[in-house]
Motif scaffolding. Structure first.
Motif, PDB file in Angstrom:
ATOM      1  N   THR A  30     -14.688  63.747 -45.465  1.00  0.00           N
ATOM      2  CA  THR A  30     -13.328  64.160 -45.093  1.00  0.00           C
ATOM      3  C   THR A  30     -13.196  62.843 -43.864  1.00  0.00           C
ATOM      4  OG1 THR A  30     -11.864  65.447 -44.340  1.00  0.00           O
ATOM      5  CG2 THR A  30     -13.973  65.665 -43.186  1.00  0.00           C
ATOM      6  N   TRP A  34      -6.929  62.122 -43.223  1.00  0.00           N
ATOM      7  CA  TRP A  34      -6.483  62.982 -44.123  1.00  0.00           C
ATOM      8  C   TRP A  34      -6.261  64.452 -43.533  1.00  0.00           C
ATOM      9  CZ3 TRP A  34      -7.257  67.967 -45.687  1.00  0.00           C
ATOM     10  CH2 TRP A  34      -6.724  68.268 -46.873  1.00  0.00           C
ATOM     11  N   ARG A  38      -2.450  65.727 -43.414  1.00  0.00           N
ATOM     12  CA  ARG A  38      -2.181  67.025 -44.257  1.00  0.00           C
ATOM     13  C   ARG A  38      -1.927  68.396 -43.630  1.00  0.00           C
ATOM     14  NH1 ARG A  38      -2.435  66.394 -50.309  1.00  0.00           N
ATOM     15  NH2 ARG A  38      -2.993  64.100 -50.457  1.00  0.00           N
ATOM     16  N   CYS A 114      -3.902  86.460 -40.495  1.00  0.00           N
ATOM     17  CA  CYS A 114      -3.328  85.628 -39.470  1.00  0.00           C
ATOM     18  C   CYS A 114      -2.211  86.516 -38.979  1.00  0.00           C
ATOM     19  CB  CYS A 114      -2.846  84.473 -40.159  1.00  0.00           C
ATOM     20  SG  CYS A 114      -4.144  83.721 -40.690  1.00  0.00           S
ATOM     21  N   ARG A 153     -15.337  71.218 -47.861  1.00  0.00           N
ATOM     22  CA  ARG A 153     -14.077  70.512 -47.145  1.00  0.00           C
ATOM     23  C   ARG A 153     -12.754  70.890 -47.323  1.00  0.00           C
ATOM     24  NH1 ARG A 153     -12.881  64.693 -49.986  1.00  0.00           N
ATOM     25  NH2 ARG A 153     -12.084  65.695 -52.290  1.00  0.00           N
ATOM     26  N   GLY A 220      -5.220  76.906 -51.522  1.00  0.00           N
ATOM     27  CA  GLY A 220      -4.469  76.519 -50.364  1.00  0.00           C
ATOM     28  C   GLY A 220      -3.004  76.114 -50.842  1.00  0.00           C
ATOM     29  N   LYS A 221      -2.849  75.598 -52.093  1.00  0.00           N
ATOM     30  CA  LYS A 221      -1.539  75.089 -52.497  1.00  0.00           C
ATOM     31  C   LYS A 221      -0.547  76.309 -52.575  1.00  0.00           C
ATOM     32  CE  LYS A 221      -1.182  70.566 -54.621  1.00  0.00           C
ATOM     33  NZ  LYS A 221      -1.096  70.006 -53.356  1.00  0.00           N
ATOM     34  N   HIS A 255       2.951  81.016 -36.985  1.00  0.00           N
ATOM     35  CA  HIS A 255       1.227  80.895 -37.041  1.00  0.00           C
ATOM     36  C   HIS A 255       1.029  79.546 -36.885  1.00  0.00           C
ATOM     37  CE1 HIS A 255      -2.441  81.647 -38.277  1.00  0.00           C
ATOM     38  NE2 HIS A 255      -2.370  81.325 -39.521  1.00  0.00           N
ATOM     39  N   ASN A 258      -0.734  75.055 -40.514  1.00  0.00           N
ATOM     40  CA  ASN A 258      -0.523  73.729 -41.222  1.00  0.00           C
ATOM     41  C   ASN A 258       0.817  73.253 -40.643  1.00  0.00           C
ATOM     42  OD1 ASN A 258       0.350  71.466 -42.709  1.00  0.00           O
ATOM     43  ND2 ASN A 258      -1.222  72.428 -44.228  1.00  0.00           N
ATOM     44  N   ARG A 260       2.890  70.948 -41.533  1.00  0.00           N
ATOM     45  CA  ARG A 260       3.809  70.887 -42.714  1.00  0.00           C
ATOM     46  C   ARG A 260       4.541  72.206 -42.967  1.00  0.00           C
ATOM     47  NH1 ARG A 260       1.477  68.966 -47.767  1.00  0.00           N
ATOM     48  NH2 ARG A 260      -0.436  69.646 -46.875  1.00  0.00           N
ATOM     49  N   ILE A 261       3.866  73.329 -42.890  1.00  0.00           N
ATOM     50  CA  ILE A 261       4.409  74.631 -42.913  1.00  0.00           C
ATOM     51  C   ILE A 261       5.225  74.888 -41.974  1.00  0.00           C
ATOM     52  CG2 ILE A 261       3.798  77.273 -43.144  1.00  0.00           C
ATOM     53  CD1 ILE A 261       1.241  76.707 -44.445  1.00  0.00           C
ATOM     54  N   ASN A 285      -6.689  76.492 -37.218  1.00  0.00           N
ATOM     55  CA  ASN A 285      -5.908  77.885 -37.681  1.00  0.00           C
ATOM     56  C   ASN A 285      -6.995  78.776 -37.327  1.00  0.00           C
ATOM     57  OD1 ASN A 285      -5.360  80.239 -38.875  1.00  0.00           O
ATOM     58  ND2 ASN A 285      -5.040  79.428 -40.735  1.00  0.00           N
TER      59      ASN A 285
HETATM   60  O1  UT7 Z   1      -3.596  81.045 -42.131  1.00  0.00           O
HETATM   61  C1  UT7 Z   1      -3.366  81.496 -43.500  1.00  0.00           C
HETATM   62  C2  UT7 Z   1      -2.729  80.822 -44.312  1.00  0.00           C
HETATM   63  N1  UT7 Z   1      -3.011  79.619 -44.757  1.00  0.00           N
HETATM   64  C3  UT7 Z   1      -2.404  78.645 -44.904  1.00  0.00           C
HETATM   65  O2  UT7 Z   1      -1.051  78.518 -44.399  1.00  0.00           O
HETATM   66  C4  UT7 Z   1      -2.927  77.383 -45.595  1.00  0.00           C
HETATM   67  C5  UT7 Z   1      -1.965  76.779 -46.509  1.00  0.00           C
HETATM   68  N2  UT7 Z   1      -2.290  75.693 -47.195  1.00  0.00           N
HETATM   69  C6  UT7 Z   1      -2.626  74.519 -46.888  1.00  0.00           C
HETATM   70  O3  UT7 Z   1      -2.208  74.277 -45.533  1.00  0.00           O
HETATM   71  C7  UT7 Z   1      -2.983  73.054 -47.720  1.00  0.00           C
HETATM   72  O4  UT7 Z   1      -2.571  73.825 -49.101  1.00  0.00           O
HETATM   73  C8  UT7 Z   1      -4.362  72.608 -47.391  1.00  0.00           C
HETATM   74  C9  UT7 Z   1      -4.136  71.812 -46.210  1.00  0.00           C
HETATM   75  C10 UT7 Z   1      -5.224  73.742 -47.248  1.00  0.00           C
HETATM   76  C11 UT7 Z   1      -4.374  71.433 -48.560  1.00  0.00           C
HETATM   77  O5  UT7 Z   1      -3.435  70.685 -48.442  1.00  0.00           O
HETATM   78  P1  UT7 Z   1      -2.796  70.156 -49.678  1.00  0.00           P
HETATM   79  O6  UT7 Z   1      -1.854  69.014 -49.408  1.00  0.00           O
HETATM   80  O7  UT7 Z   1      -2.379  71.273 -50.671  1.00  0.00           O
HETATM   81  O8  UT7 Z   1      -3.936  69.377 -50.515  1.00  0.00           O
HETATM   82  P2  UT7 Z   1      -4.812  69.663 -51.711  1.00  0.00           P
HETATM   83  O9  UT7 Z   1      -5.376  71.037 -51.884  1.00  0.00           O
HETATM   84  O10 UT7 Z   1      -3.935  69.597 -52.927  1.00  0.00           O
HETATM   85  O11 UT7 Z   1      -5.576  68.523 -52.018  1.00  0.00           O
HETATM   86  C12 UT7 Z   1      -5.232  66.960 -52.009  1.00  0.00           C
HETATM   87  C13 UT7 Z   1      -6.495  66.257 -52.148  1.00  0.00           C
HETATM   88  C14 UT7 Z   1      -7.356  66.814 -53.412  1.00  0.00           C
HETATM   89  O12 UT7 Z   1      -8.052  65.646 -53.926  1.00  0.00           O
HETATM   90  P3  UT7 Z   1      -7.241  65.350 -55.482  1.00  0.00           P
HETATM   91  O13 UT7 Z   1      -7.709  66.412 -56.290  1.00  0.00           O
HETATM   92  O14 UT7 Z   1      -6.002  64.995 -55.329  1.00  0.00           O
HETATM   93  O15 UT7 Z   1      -8.108  64.013 -55.682  1.00  0.00           O
HETATM   94  C15 UT7 Z   1      -8.474  67.320 -52.413  1.00  0.00           C
HETATM   95  O16 UT7 Z   1      -9.872  67.408 -53.242  1.00  0.00           O
HETATM   96  O17 UT7 Z   1      -6.995  66.177 -50.886  1.00  0.00           O
HETATM   97  C16 UT7 Z   1      -8.642  66.287 -51.577  1.00  0.00           C
HETATM   98  N3  UT7 Z   1      -9.025  67.053 -50.185  1.00  0.00           N
HETATM   99  C17 UT7 Z   1      -9.685  66.574 -49.042  1.00  0.00           C
HETATM  100  N4  UT7 Z   1      -9.721  65.126 -48.923  1.00  0.00           N
HETATM  101  C18 UT7 Z   1     -10.246  64.685 -47.684  1.00  0.00           C
HETATM  102  C19 UT7 Z   1      -9.155  68.594 -49.913  1.00  0.00           C
HETATM  103  N5  UT7 Z   1      -9.673  68.746 -48.829  1.00  0.00           N
HETATM  104  C20 UT7 Z   1      -9.827  67.502 -48.091  1.00  0.00           C
HETATM  105  C21 UT7 Z   1     -10.365  66.998 -46.943  1.00  0.00           C
HETATM  106  N6  UT7 Z   1     -10.703  65.749 -46.621  1.00  0.00           N
HETATM  107  N7  UT7 Z   1     -10.853  68.021 -46.203  1.00  0.00           N
END
Ligand code: UT7
Length: 328
Positions: A30, A34, A38, A114, A153, A220-221, A255, A258, A260-261, A285
């Protein structure tokens, strides 16, 4: 009888050790860019080995009691919201009771991820209103670092340790109070965010020990979409129940999962960014602790003025959501 309930004091405590995004990039694939783009997170706190959830919670509670001008012996109720208890039984609140020396207090935990701190706030408020209890210490405390898969990650960059607390009691003449609360659950979505192992459904055994099942797993999404919708609806609900409109709200404490949320919710609530409290860049978090720490920081930084109306809103595993409108 329906007595108003006030927040008489707040406190928080975070462990000393800081783990930056660069530190994490040495453990998993990571990078700072990123994580910041994100999520908005820059660093998080990690508790020491011998520092348990109850220790974090008790320190936060001590600070809240000090601010409320209340002695531990005067506390008759302690509720801890946590998903990372010291032990499965007894409750973390029992250890906290002992550390505080709050010998008269009834102490128990609730698990609402949470949303836990706001669940507990509603429960304690109602118990005080009925006259069953007088002085409650409510705590959100987590040592998530013990329940993270440090090789994943997609989750390990998101979470951190910490605790926040508040003292609730009946409001005296001229004091602010909790104006409205909302809590909700959707048990149809338990698979989106959970710690699958370590409970009765999936005990950790010699055979599955290497699978790290007692760590957080998240889609996550999916969680993201639910989080925005539920927090927006719940915040609107408590603003309306308090007979207010978005423009009456001096501060929203959402809370801290994120950025962005948080931005998406502020946008949907039509609250300008300077009226939204953010500290997730420092802590990540911290689940049930997040809102509690943010409340204490907002209070101690002077972001809340007597008479201000503000909203706290949370979302987490369960799925659970919760919100409260407070007059300070
Ligand atoms: O507290 C309870 C509530 N929890 C939440 O509200 C969390 C809600 N979810 C989120 O905040 C977001 O969905 C995340 C931060 C968890 C993830 O963000 P995202 O924009 O949805 O990213 P993603 O999961 O779609 O991943 C995008 C890309 C992927 O690569 P590919 O498939 O596009 O090649 C992941 O493999 O980013 C990659 N990726 C990372 N890259 C670098 C995922 N984690 C990492 C990382 N570092 N740590």
């Amino acid at each position: 009888m329906n007595h108003a309930v006030t927040i008489a004091g707040t406190g928080s405590y975070v462990p000393e050790r800081i783990m930056t995004n660069d530190d994490l990039s040495k453990i998993v694939d990571t990078n700072d860019e990123w994580i910041v783009t994100r999520t908005g997170i820059k660093e998080r706190r990690i508790a020491a080995e011998g520092e348990h959830t109850s220790h974090l919670g008790a320190k936060a509670a001590e600070r809240a009691l000090e601010q409320a001008g209340l002695a531990a012996e005067d506390v008759d109720l302690i509720i801890v919201a946590t998903i990372t208890p010291d032990t499965l039984t007894p409750a973390t609140a029992c250890y906290v009771q002992e550390y505080l020396g709050a010998k008269k207090a009834v102490a128990f935990d609730i698990s609402a991820a949470c949303s836990g701190f706001l669940y507990v706030m509603k429960i304690a408020k109602n118990l005080i209103q009925t006259g069953a209890f007088k002085n409650a210490v409510i705590i959100g405390a987590e040592k998530l670092s013990n329940f993270i898969n440090w090789e994943d990650r997609t989750t390990c960059v998101l979470f951190g340790d910490g605790a926040g607390a508040a003292v609730l009691r009946r409001a005296e003449e001229g004091e602010g109070s909790i104006l409205a609360t909302d809590i909700g659950t959707d048990g149809g979505q338990t698979h989106l965010l959970n710690i699958p192992g370590g409970g009765s459904a999936c005990p950790i055994t010699i055979d599955n020990a290497s699978e790290r099942l007692a760590t957080l797993a998240m889609l996550g999404k999916e969680v993201f979409k639910h989080a925005v919708r539920r927090m927006k609806d719940s915040a609107n609900e408590v603003i309306e129940r308090a007979g207010l409109a978005a423009e009456d709200i001096a501060l929203v404490i959402p809370h801290q999962a994120n950025l962005r949320i948080i931005d998406a919710i502020a946008d949907r609530l039509t609250v300008p960014n300077d009226r939204v409290f953010v500290n997730l860049h420092k802590y990540g978090n911290t689940s049930a602790a997040a809102i509690a720490i943010a409340l204490d920081e907002a209070n101690r930084e002077g972001r809340l003025k007597r008479g201000d109306k503000f909203v706290m809103v949370a979302f987490g595993a369960g799925l659970t959501w919760a919100a409260a409108t407070i007059e300070w």
